[in-house]
Design an enzyme around this catalytic site. Structure first.
Site, PDB file in Angstrom:
ATOM      1  CG  ASP A 285      43.089  44.107  49.841  1.00  0.00           C
ATOM      2  OD1 ASP A 285      43.681  43.435  49.233  1.00  0.00           O
ATOM      3  OD2 ASP A 285      41.887  44.380  49.488  1.00  0.00           O
TER       4      ASP A 285
ATOM      5  CG  ASP B 107      43.645  41.796  43.006  1.00  0.00           C
ATOM      6  OD1 ASP B 107      43.305  40.743  42.600  1.00  0.00           O
ATOM      7  OD2 ASP B 107      43.097  42.846  43.192  1.00  0.00           O
TER       8      ASP B 107
HETATM    9  N1  GLY Z   1      43.104  44.745  44.729  1.00  0.00           N
HETATM   10  C1  GLY Z   1      42.124  45.545  43.951  1.00  0.00           C
HETATM   11  C2  GLY Z   1      42.436  46.255  42.846  1.00  0.00           C
HETATM   12  O1  GLY Z   1      43.783  46.224  42.280  1.00  0.00           O
HETATM   13  O2  GLY Z   1      41.670  47.208  42.437  1.00  0.00           O
END
Ligand code: GLY
Length: 396
Positions: A109, A169
């Site tokens: 992330d 994501d």
């Molecule tokens: N990237 C994790 C979420 O959207 O909860």
């Protein structure tokens, strides 16, 4: 059930400005509590608690600060802008320390963390420390790459079959890599982003254009293995936020690669999302659910999808662009009318009824941040408003 969108009203210019005025004032009110600290990923009873810069979501709060800064500048509110800039720069120091000391950065992330914080700071102020922090974060993201399978691994140690997967994501983490290539002239970031996009698009999008949240590969051969959910209701359903990440992710994938086949995929993934909306245009947490189901919403998914449609509209022919802009304005009006915080006494966030992680009998996630404000829900709501207010220069 498929809705006809013709009868819905679009958000007006006056409503956008009023929402931005409230958003800016709410963010300014939050600065004393959240300059040396960050907002937690989700509120509890409407209120965020302060946390250290050690979770995957802290970049969103900093991103809100930068969006409010841009708005304050546009409105010539110089004193407000200065307060916001100050907090943004305190955060740059914190993000620099985090990446140089490698505090909680062993995951993918880096884009969610460093695009709305340090890339934004660098684009808006030219600050060199912000630039360096973001490039170090891009280097860190490259360490998640598996040449066998050609993808960036989302979570966990890099040497186990049970973590050998990507998640949808991650498409939002890739702009950091493209930005790093543009800044440094080193193609290695772009090359890996492109390989990941290719692998992700080939595997997370199902035949009906719903999406897998996560997808596993064989660690020996790299062959695609199987899809699975983590935060969706069940494996075969479409987690609302995953679908929204897919919408925004495909728009960004098109922007960065120029591959025309991604336009069609964007349209189909968006269509699936739109066809599964309830009457008020804000999805339940999983697209399996609709009106009449006793389930929480995920308002953040609506705002993310709005940003994705507005991003894609920049690259489409006029008719198509107008179609997605109009839809975006209709969804955003509902978020603003029915979900946005209206009174700072009831919440220190911006948008209620978002869902982070809703445990079900069929998924593997923890249970938290259900029917609350979520940090990214607030961020993408502000981004959507800014995109409609001005010709916004992306942090992504
Ligand atoms: N990237 C994790 C979420 O959207 O909860």
């Amino acid at each position: 059930m498929s809705l006809s969108f013709d009868t819905y009203e679009e958000i007006s210019g006056a409503q956008i400005e009023a929402a931005l005025d409230f958003g800016e004032s709410q963010i300014l009110n939050d600065l004393p509590q959240f300059t040396d600290k960050f907002q937690k990923a989700y509120s509890e009873n409407g209120f965020y608690e302060p946390i250290d810069n050690n979770y995957w979501t802290t970049g969103f709060w900093t991103g809100e600060v930068w969006l409010a800064y841009e708005y304050a500048l546009a409105k010539k509110k110089d004193a407000d802008a200065e307060k916001l800039r100050h907090t943004g720069m305190v955060h740059v120091d914190s993000f620099y320390e985090r990446i140089t000391k490698k505090i909680e950065v062993d995951h993918h992330d880096m884009g969610f963390l460093y695009s709305p914080s340090c890339v934004a700071a660098y684009k808006l102020t030219g600050d060199k420390k912000a630039r360096e922090a973001a490039i170090l974060a891009a280097d860190q993201l490259l360490t998640r790459y598996h040449p066998v399978g050609e993808f960036l691994q989302a979570w966990g140690p890099m040497d186990g079959a049970d973590n050998y997967r990507l998640i949808i994501d991650c498409l939002l983490n890739l702009p950091l890599l493209y930005w790093a290539s543009e800044e440094t002239g080193d193609e290695k970031y772009r090359t890996i982003a492109e390989k990941h996009i290719h692998t992700a698009v080939a595997n997370v999008i199902r035949e009906d254009y719903s999406t897998w949240h996560t997808f596993f590969f064989d660690p020996e051969t790299g062959a695609p293995d199987h899809g699975a959910t983590c935060q969706g209701y069940r494996d075969g359903s479409a987690w609302a936020r995953g679908q929204a990440w897919g919408i925004y992710g495909m728009a960004l994938a098109y922007r960065y690669t120029g591959r025309t086949e991604y336009i069609e995929i964007f349209k189909k993934v968006t269509e699936y999302f739109l066809e599964h909306l309830p009457k008020d245009l804000v999805p339940f947490w999983d697209l399996e659910f609709t009106d009449g189901d006793d389930q929480p919403r995920d308002s953040s998914s609506a705002s993310i999808a709005v940003c994705g449609m507005l991003e894609m509209s920049r690259y489409l022919e006029a008719d198509d662009a107008a179609y997605y802009i109009s839809l975006a304005k209709k969804l955003l009006k509902s978020v603003c009318d029915n979900y946005a915080v209206k009174d700072s006494k009831s919440s220190n966030g911006l948008v209620l009824h978002s869902t982070y992680s809703n445990h079900s009998p069929y998924n593997t996630c923890n249970h938290y941040g259900v029917d609350e404000c979520n940090s990214w829900g607030d961020y993408f709501y502000m981004e959507a408003l800014m995109r409609l207010y001005t010709d916004w220069n992306e942090y992504w």
